[in-house]
Design a protein around this motif. Structure first.
Motif, short mmCIF file in Angstrom:
data_model
loop_
_atom_site.label_atom_id
_atom_site.label_comp_id
_atom_site.label_asym_id
_atom_site.label_seq_id
_atom_site.Cartn_x
_atom_site.Cartn_y
_atom_site.Cartn_z
N ALA A 214 0.83 -1.22 0.00
CA ALA A 214 0.00 0.00 0.00
C ALA A 214 0.86 1.26 0.00
N GLY B 268 -6.07 -8.12 8.08
CA GLY B 268 -7.33 -7.46 7.70
C GLY B 268 -7.90 -6.53 8.76
N SER C 204 0.64 -3.99 4.63
CA SER C 204 -0.67 -3.35 4.68
C SER C 204 -1.25 -3.41 3.28
N LYS C 205 -2.55 -3.26 3.18
CA LYS C 205 -3.15 -3.16 1.85
C LYS C 205 -4.34 -2.23 1.88
N LEU C 206 -4.62 -1.62 0.74
CA LEU C 206 -5.77 -0.73 0.60
C LEU C 206 -6.90 -1.54 0.00
N GLU C 207 -8.06 -1.52 0.68
CA GLU C 207 -9.21 -2.24 0.14
C GLU C 207 -10.42 -1.33 0.26
N ASN C 208 -11.03 -1.00 -0.86
CA ASN C 208 -12.18 -0.09 -0.89
C ASN C 208 -11.89 1.18 -0.08
N ARG D 178 -10.02 1.58 2.38
CA ARG D 178 -9.63 1.38 3.78
C ARG D 178 -8.25 0.75 3.85
N ASN E 156 -1.87 -6.45 6.68
CA ASN E 156 -1.76 -7.54 5.71
C ASN E 156 -0.47 -8.36 5.92
#
Ligand code: AMP
Ligand code: GLY
Length: 422
Positions: free
Chosen positions: A35, A350, A369-373, A375, A379
């Motif tokens: 991210a 998550g 970490s990750k960006l999802e929608n 947010r 991760n």
């Protein structure tokens, strides 16, 4: 120039951050990235070990330089793949050849390499299943603690420090029996060195080298260096005890003969060498070599490197590394790693991360970490690295800790005592 960076950790975010500061970088791709790197370039969902897919992407996008973050593609021979594949030979591949990467890929190779050149390192012997009985006998004659190392890559888990001969013999059998798969088909038994560790990095073209800012990392999960080993819970740079006298010894006894040795064995090496060192009395010894930059050390080292990193990496192919002087930021840097609850054991992913926009005065490097929608979610085990500057590492650490308190996610944990032993 278009640059492709391979990897997905905090180290790679620090690489991307530093590469982005260079006017020589026109476009940056990161495979697969995280991210954090997504904000600095274009993440592409490619596996760094899938050389064909990487090569195809490099040709399609006309990439001029490929920078390899982690060790695995290097040990698997990504350098040789590029140099032997039509259309890729001209690409500047930053990393050693498969033979050069053996410094990290095989502990037995590294030990023989050092012994032959008189590079200071712990006394050792190596065994396979064929020499099991000799190995048990050898162990019986050792004074604990006894260090056992899987020869090959074992994701940082292949080193055991045994407190008794019996424990060493049991573990030795288990290792040769496949405890770390093929990686422990050969086992190196080492003398235990009692001292203080530090990390030295050099960039080299295989002939000449430049030494980067020195660092020290903290690997144990618990404060006071207790509990399980992790990928790294924090780092500082510079290292107060690594003074001119010690670094002169490191250079003359370790760095210079290592680079000379690589040349002698004809192993192309255009990349970074990580010297994992220990000071015993006044003398530096090599604990291990790595064929890449360290993580989390890179997150403390690159913020203190004032040179243009792309220019430095270009110099490896252009043959003008010797004309560049390394410029270090006089300030200290301290990095604190925020991890997931349960790490380095089982942990959940998550979890929503908040508070990143409240961080003031520190650099945020994403590790897992990750960006999802829209947010930001955890991760990985290591989630965020926070690096700050200060007049000394204590001041820098205080700022990183202040900001660590502002970031929230369920299960957040970090060490507050980075540098406690200095
Ligand atoms: P390595 O994977 O080789 O870095 O080993 C992991 C850790 O084990 C090192 O960072 C040291 O803390 C420790 N270690 C490895 N070899 C030795 C040794 N010969 N003496 C003392 N500690 C060691
Ligand atoms: N910080 C140790 C490593 O990168 O292996």
């Amino acid at each position: 120039m278009k640059i492709l960076l391979l990897g997905s950790g905090g180290r790679e975010h620090a690489f991307a951050w530093k590469i982005r500061q260079s006017p020589l970088c026109e476009r940056l791709f990161i495979a697969p990235g995280n991210a954090g790197t997504a904000a600095l370039g274009e993440n592409v969902p490619l596996n760094p070990n899938d050389f064909e897919a990487i090569g195809k992407f490099v040709r399609e996008k006309e990439i001029g330089m490929a920078v390899v973050g982690p060790e695995e593609p290097l040990v698997l021979g990504i350098y040789d793949y590029f140099k032997n594949t039509p259309g890729l030979e001209q690409v500047r591949l930053i990393g050693p050849s498969k033979t050069g990467a053996q410094l990290e890929g095989s502990k037995a190779f590294a030990k023989r390499f050092m012994m032959e050149r008189g590079i200071p390192t712990a006394a050792y012997a190596e065994f396979t299943a064929d020499s099991l009985a000799e190995g048990l006998d050898y162990l019986a004659r050792q004074q604990p603690p006894i260090v056992l190392k899987a020869d090959g890559l074992a994701a940082g888990k292949g080193v055991l420090i045994c407190r008794s001969v019996q424990e060493a013999q049991t573990e030795f059998r288990a290792m040769l029996g496949g405890k770390f798969g093929q990686a422990s088909a050969r086992v190196v038994v080492e003398e235990f060195l009692d001292g203080i560790e530090f990390s030295v990095f050099a960039i080299t073209d295989g002939n000449t080298y430049k030494i980067l800012p020195v660092a020290k990392d903290y690997k144990r999960i618990g404060e006071g260096d207790t509990g399980l080993n992790t990928g790294g819970m924090g780092a500082i740079s510079p290292v107060p005890f690594a003074d001119g006298e010690l670094m002169a010894r490191v250079e003359s006894r370790i760095i210079a003969p290592t680079i000379r040795g690589l040349r002698e064995i004809g192993a192309p090496y255009l990349g970074f060498v990580f010297f994992g060192l220990i000071r015993v009395g006044k003398e530096p010894y090599v604990i291990e070599y790595n064929c890449r930059m360290g993580d989390p050390e890179t997150e403390a080292v690159f913020p203190r490197l004032q040179n243009d990193l792309v220019e430095l990496m270009m110099a490896l192919d252009d043959g003008n590394l010797s004309s560049i002087a390394i410029q270090e930021d006089p300030r200290a840097a301290a990095t604190v790693i925020l991890v997931s609850g349960g790490y380095p054991g089982d942990y959940e992913k998550g979890k929503a991360i908040t508070g990143l926009d409240e961080v003031e005065g520190s650099i945020v490097f994403h590790a897992g970490s990750k960006l999802e929608n829209g947010r930001m979610l955890t991760n990985g085990g290591r989630v965020i690295a926070l690096t700050s500057y200060g007049e000394n590492f204590r001041q820098a650490l205080a700022l990183s800790l202040r900001n660590a308190g502002k970031i929230q996610y369920e299960g957040k944990y970090y060490r507050r005592d980075i540098g406690f032993d200095l």
